[in-house]
Structure formats: C-alpha cells, structure tokens
Design a protein around this motif. Sequence first.
Motif, PDB file in Angstrom:
ATOM      1  N   ASP A 110      40.817  43.484  41.278  1.00 15.01           N
ATOM      2  CA  ASP A 110      39.514  43.188  41.860  1.00 15.01           C
ATOM      3  C   ASP A 110      39.552  41.858  42.605  1.00 15.01           C
ATOM      4  N   ALA A 111      40.248  40.880  42.039  1.00  8.93           N
ATOM      5  CA  ALA A 111      40.372  39.570  42.690  1.00  8.93           C
ATOM      6  C   ALA A 111      41.161  39.706  43.999  1.00  8.93           C
ATOM      7  N   LEU A 114      38.852  41.263  46.533  1.00 10.81           N
ATOM      8  CA  LEU A 114      37.862  40.317  47.044  1.00 10.81           C
ATOM      9  C   LEU A 114      38.462  39.471  48.173  1.00 10.81           C
ATOM     10  N   ILE A 144      31.690  41.161  49.269  1.00  6.78           N
ATOM     11  CA  ILE A 144      30.797  41.285  48.114  1.00  6.78           C
ATOM     12  C   ILE A 144      29.710  42.357  48.225  1.00  6.78           C
ATOM     13  N   VAL A 160      26.975  39.901  41.285  1.00 14.79           N
ATOM     14  CA  VAL A 160      27.670  38.853  42.047  1.00 14.79           C
ATOM     15  C   VAL A 160      26.770  37.655  42.304  1.00 14.79           C
ATOM     16  N   ARG A 163      27.339  35.864  38.385  1.00 10.24           N
ATOM     17  CA  ARG A 163      28.582  35.784  37.626  1.00 10.24           C
ATOM     18  C   ARG A 163      29.317  34.483  37.907  1.00 10.24           C
ATOM     19  N   TYR A 166      32.540  33.913  42.342  1.00 11.40           N
ATOM     20  CA  TYR A 166      32.997  35.175  42.922  1.00 11.40           C
ATOM     21  C   TYR A 166      32.714  35.127  44.425  1.00 11.40           C
ATOM     22  N   ARG A 202      40.165  32.268  42.173  1.00 13.06           N
ATOM     23  CA  ARG A 202      39.418  33.298  41.448  1.00 13.06           C
ATOM     24  C   ARG A 202      39.940  33.453  40.017  1.00 13.06           C
TER      25      ARG A 202
END
Lengths: 222, 222, 222
Positions: A110-111, A114, A144, A160, A163, A166, A202
């Motif tokens: 996921d990072a 992103l 995002i 988002v 959190r 992010y 991240r």
Amino acid sequence: MNSIAAPVMPLPLSGAVDVLTIIYLVAITAEAMSGALAAGRRDMDIFGVVVIAFVTALGGGTIRDMVLGRFPIGWTQHPEYIYLVISAGLLTTVIARFLHHLKRAFLFLDAMGLIAFSLIGCSVGLALEYPTPVVIMSGMMTGIFGGVLRDVLCNQVPVVFRRELYASVSLAVCVMFLSLRAAGVDSDLNTVISFATGLSLRLLAIRYEWQLPIFSYRERWD
Amino acid sequence: MNSIAAPVMPLPLSGAVDVLTIIYLVAITAEAMSGALAAGRRDMDIFGVVVIAFVTALGGGTIRDMVLGRFPIGWTQHPEYIYLVISAGLLTTVIARFLHHLKRAFLFLDAMGLIAFSLIGCSVGLALEYPTPVVIMSGMMTGIFGGVLRDVLCNQVPVVFRRELYASVSLAVCVMFLSLRAAGVDSDLNTVISFATGLSLRLLAIRYEWQLPIFSYRERWD
Amino acid sequence: MNSIAAPVMPLPLSGAVDVLTIIYLVAITAEAMSGALAAGRRDMDIFGVVVIAFVTALGGGTIRDMVLGRFPIGWTQHPEYIYLVISAGLLTTVIARFLHHLKRAFLFLDAMGLIAFSLIGCSVGLALEYPTPVVIMSGMMTGIFGGVLRDVLCNQVPVVFRRELYASVSLAVCVMFLSLRAAGVDSDLNTVISFATGLSLRLLAIRYEWQLPIFSYRERWD
C-alpha cells in the motif's frame, strides 16, 4: 468525439517507466484487495465487492483525469487493468481469512502504491502543463482519492483524513519530485530518489505512529 | 468551447429507438419517484426531494458521460427530461401515501428502467469506440449509478451492492447484447431479445429472491 | 490536450466584474472556514481540514465545470485561489475558539457567497450557450454543491437539503437574473439588482426561519 480522439498520454518517465509500471500494477492489486475487505466489512455481495475494489484501485486516477479534463481516462484504454482489479477483488473473497497474516506485506504494498500513484499523478499534471500547485494536487488526488471514494461508498468518514501520515507523505513526495526536477536532476534518478524517500517516510510513520495534529471542534452554533 | 461544440450523440438504435426512448422516459420518471421517496425517508425539504429525484433519474447517465468524456452531457440538451424528472419528484410528495399500493408496478417500471439504461449505456460506449469491457461498464454505470448517488447523498451504503440480483442483471444484459451483436444479430432484434431476457431475469430474481453470495469480513487488523 | 487548450473563460460581467470578484474571494474564504469547522467536528487531522476546506470552497465550481465539460476547470488556472483557500482552512484551526462570536458575520459572508456563486455559475452557463434550465442549474450547482460535497465527505446528510431557505434563494437569484436579462436590463445593473434581492431574501429567511415544506416519508415497503 473530439475529447475521445485525444491520444492516451504515455507515462512521461523514460527509463524508470518499466519499474514504475510494475509497481503500479502491484499497487492497484493491493488497493483492490483493501477495497474488497472494506466491502466485506459492510456485508456487500460479490458485485459490490468488485465495484469497491475497482473504485479503490482506479478511482484516484479517474477523478484526477476528470478534474484535469484528460480524456479518454487512463484505464479505459487498458482493459488489462480492469481485469486485474476485478480478479484481485474476487480472489480476496476466497483468501480473506488468511490475509491478516499478511498485514505487514499489505502495508508495504500500500505504501509503494501511494508513492507510485503520487509520482504518476505528478507526471500527468506536468505533461498537461498545469501550474505547479495543480501538478501537486494531481499527484495527491491520484494517491489518495481511491481510498476516499472507497470510504464514501462504504458510508464512513475517509480514513486518510484521520490516519497517521499518509496524505502528507503523498504531498512530500510530490514536492520533492518537483523540486529536484526544477533543480535539473535527471528524471530517472529523481524518480528513484523521490520513491525511496517517500517509502521510507511512510514506513517510519507507520512504525512510530507519526500523526498530523488533529483538529477537534465541538462548539455548536445553533 | 471545443468539448461543448461536439454534437449530441443520437441514440444509435435505429428502429427500436422510439420504443426504447418511451421506456427511457417511463424509467426516469419511476427512478425520480424512488429518489423522492428516499429523500422523504431523510425528512428533506422540497428542494432536497427534487435534487435527489434528479440525481437518481439522471445521475447514472451523467457519471457515464463524465467518465467517457462525452460532452455536452445528454440531459443538458434535453430540458424536457429535466422538467419531467422535477415534476415526478414534486408529484411524489403529493401522492406518496398511495404509492405503497403500487409497489409491484414500481418494481416492474424500475426493472424496465434498469434494462433500458443498460442498453442505452452500451450503445453510447459503442458509439464512442471504447474497448468492450469499457462498453459493458458504460452500460452498468448508466444502469446503477443513479441509485448509488441517491444512497450516498442520503447517507447510506448503496443498496445495489447488497440487494437481490440487480447490478448483475445489468451485467448480463450488456454481455448478451454485445455477444449477439458480435454474432451478427440485427440491432433491433438484438435489443428486443436482450430486453426481454433481462426483464425476465430481473423479475425472476425479485420473485424468488435470488441473491449473489454475500462477502462478510469481520476481522479488525488494528 | 485539446480540452486543455481551451482558454479560461473570463467572467462575462464587464463593469461589475471587479466587485463580484472581490465578493467571490471573500466568499471562498468564508466557505473554506465553514468547511474547516465541519472537519473539526469530525476530528480530522490538519490535512483533512485543508481538503474539506478546499472542497467546500471550490467544489461547487468544480462539479459545475465537470458537468458542463468546461476544461481547464477554473481554479486550476488560478493558483492564488488554491493558496487562499488552504490558508483560510489552516487559519481556522488556530482561531476556531473565537469564531462563534462571529456567527452573524459568517452567516452574512456565507449569504454573499451563495449569491455570488449563483450569479457566476449562471454567467458560465450562458457563455457556454446551454439551454436556460441548464444555465439555472449551473448557477445552483455553483452555489450549493460545495456544501453538499463537504457533508458527504463528513458522512452526513447534506444540510442544504434540509435547512431554511438556501438552495431556493440560489434558484430565485438565477431566475431573476435571467428574467431581467431577457427583458433587456443592462448586465451590470442586473447583477446589482439580483445580488441585492437575493441577499435580502436570504437574510430574511435566516431572521424569520423561513423553510420550505419538509417531506417526511416513513412507510417501509419491505
């Protein structure tokens, strides 16, 4: 007709394009799976799962293209992305029970997604010759807004916006990429540096639970 | 300016166009009424009722056109659709107390609308020469996204992601229509066959409460 | 590329343009602050606050431009709007505790914004030569959809569909502006008259809590 006649924008990253494309494919797969799990938390049927998977994976780029007036939208010219995302969504319903063992892998993918989304979004904005702040927003929308759409469709406040770091990582990556570019750094090198820095940032944010300050407002005016 | 200069796409269904147009008008009326009732469940004022009616009836086609880059958007060139949908929304507030007696008629009109929207959406995607999976998505967006927008604006999880066969009927109709077209079946005949099959499928799904499998996921990863 | 090449539409209001632009800037500032407060009620982080501020202030015009196919979207050619709105959002988190003393000023600025947005939206629709009902909707989308997006992202039923006369003021202003225009009234004079009338109407609606009739519907059909 005229909008549709526009050629598809190639990714304007020459040497790094192959690596970034592979990362992109891994990322939309991971995003689709995260979308499918969110749909499962709302007891959706298989169709709903596929829609949420699709929107989570490709919704950020869709909104970016719609806002920037870039037609045809990217995935409409890449049916293989559509198949990949749908497959990932369906597969998730089968293997869901094992996925929590993979939490760390997920967060890592996921990072990567992103950062890849953010860099691709910046490149699209640059290619369309938008002003710098819009280029940055193009990167952030790509990074995002898939998650924002997922949360809106699942009827919850977008995570988002609340959190640990992010969206700010997306912002940092975009600003770094554009700064190095303005300083004359080679495009491929720039991509590598921005990617590595963003990913580190991240992962550190996850590890140490770095957060932006929260703004809580309780007064009612009525 | 340039986008706006594009001519409005005529419905690319020659002989069947008149019947499909009539069904379309009946369908947007029924959808507008269902939107108005949803607004009433949220205690909206008359204006909110009209907006939700409009979005439910014409929102699917709007999202389709925005995603496909098809400007001007259909209803902007047909003020009579706007008046029809607003009238249906307002009328609903007056006759709401009698409508539950018409539940069966409603479900029937809604089913007709779902199929008509799907076929029209496929035709639009074909006319713009998008790849086949995008054409199918064009049909499905037209068929179901009005209801999705309605539910998002009324702050609930979209019911089409959880109800008995609905979106899947749209998918089936689109796939059948494109398959018969690829097999060389005459366009008008194809429309009639696809319409009849889709309508039967939807009505059977309602009658026997056919559902897609639900995906429930309860594990928290935090 | 082709869409992007279109020139930015100048505000088609000659003499009144400067005043209307200033009112517009004040209005997007006020709207951004209202968005930031809404984000604070949901405990968002600073980034979420900025996004909601942005969407509340510039989201109405964004949706209008996306629906009308007007690219590039207004604010993408005015980075100064972006900076203004972000600054207003951030500033709000600092001075929030004092803002409820300014409730009256807020309502006044918000009312000015509603009218200015509506008139600007009408002018955009006229310049693109859309049919009259679409021009009216262009004005109303500009006036109220920022607030609708804010509420959707904050996971609540849009307040403009339930509050005292708000959207209806936007409608009244648009209809009056177009009627006077059809009657041959000079454009600047028309803007002044429509603005003053609309503002009065909105302030009276607040003062006397005028509301549209509410439509409540409780029957379940299941």
